[in-house]
Design an enzyme around this catalytic site. Structure first.
Site, PDB file in Angstrom:
ATOM      1  CG  HIS A   1      16.407  17.521 -15.963  1.00  0.00           C
ATOM      2  ND1 HIS A   1      16.012  16.989 -17.180  1.00  0.00           N
ATOM      3  CD2 HIS A   1      15.365  17.322 -15.115  1.00  0.00           C
ATOM      4  CE1 HIS A   1      14.789  16.505 -17.068  1.00  0.00           C
ATOM      5  NE2 HIS A   1      14.378  16.684 -15.834  1.00  0.00           N
TER       6      HIS A   1
ATOM      7  NE  ARG B   1       5.345  17.687  -1.897  1.00  0.00           N
ATOM      8  CZ  ARG B   1       6.552  17.981  -1.473  1.00  0.00           C
ATOM      9  NH1 ARG B   1       7.601  17.739  -2.221  1.00  0.00           N
ATOM     10  NH2 ARG B   1       6.736  18.551  -0.306  1.00  0.00           N
TER      11      ARG B   1
END
Length: 290
Positions: free
Chosen positions: A89, A243
């Site tokens: 990540h 989102r």
């Protein structure tokens, strides 16, 4: 990554309408069921709003509360198909707040971390050495400080267990002014491929079977657990009006969740817990035998 895996990423360009709590635009790229990546997501975003969300002012309190803001960044998560290739990540971001009657206040955040399922000392050292070297031009204190923050942040407190072997993490960083902060943020982003891609290339063809896939799915459950309990599902994601799709995009494609399962003592899976899922000064072990 399309070239590395031979699989095309889907493209989702999005836009938030003006006048809402959060407006702006971005592009999300996603691959599912690829040769190298079972799921890979990369998001580019540029948003702004009339008032900073509470999660963005946690370090500054009333100083910037309610100020208009802009934010932009890049975030990615790669979940490889082969269990011997670690999940990774990375994100880098810049925020600017414009308090009334005052000069804009700009700060940076970001970092990257490695989440292996099977431990290899050479891989862990390589990942941390690249991170250390990327931060070296900005002062000898940066790597150990950001590594410690990463070890502390990517940690499942209710299990007393690290999510992976860490990397570097920084937040609310504004030392040295805009140019210095931007250069540091960019150095971290530019270090991502040199840190992870050699590991992926080395391990991607390693043979594996059902046992390794089962363990990978189980450890991915820990990844989801961290994201939902401590990270995107709470502080940075839903609370800031982000989102929902970006939260889902970061999740692994195949997951097994069992609260109290542990691998057999002495097994390769158990070695992850006994030797890797604890803080180590990996960069200081550079040159040791793998």
């Amino acid at each position: 990554m399309e070239e590395e895996g031979g699989d095309a990423f889907l493209r989702d360009a999005w836009q938030r309408p003006s006048g809402g709590r959060l407006e702006g635009d971005g592009i999300s790229r996603l691959v599912e069921g690829g040769t190298l990546l079972e799921r890979g997501g990369c998001g580019f975003s540029h948003v702004k709003g009339a008032a900073l969300p509470p999660s963005a002012t946690q370090h500054r309190g009333a100083e910037l509360a309610g100020a208009p803001f802009e934010a932009m960044g890049v975030s990615l998560v790669f979940h490889p198909k082969n269990p011997y290739v670690p999940t990774v990540h990375m994100n880098v971001r810049m925020l600017a707040a414009m308090p009334a009657g005052k000069a804009p206040v700009v700060w940076f955040g970001g970092g990257m971390d490695l989440t292996p399922y099977y431990g290899f000392e050479a891989d862990a050292r390589h990942f941390h050495v690249v991170n250390r070297d990327a931060l070296a031009p900005f002062g000898a204190d940066k790597y150990p400080r950001f590594k410690r923050w990463c070890d502390e942040y990517f940690f499942l407190k209710h299990r007393d267990e690290p999510r992976g072997i860490g990397g570097v993490f920084f937040d609310d960083f504004a030392e040295g002014g805009f140019d210095a902060g931007f250069a540091l943020m960019r150095a971290v982003g530019d270090a991502f491929l040199p840190a992870w891609l050699p590991i992926a290339r080395l391990r991607r063809a390693t043979a594996y079977g059902e046992r390794e896939r089962d363990f990978q799915a189980y450890r991915r459950g820990r990844y989801v657990e961290f994201n939902l309990v401590y990270d995107r599902g709470t502080l940075f994601g839903l609370q800031s009006g982000g989102r929902t799709e970006s939260i889902l995009m970061s999740m692994p494609p195949v997951v097994t969740w069992r609260y109290d399962w542990r691998p057999e003592p002495g097994s390769p899976e158990a070695r992850l817990y006994s030797e890797f899922l604890r803080p180590r000064d990996w960069a200081a072990e550079e040159g040791a035998a793998s």
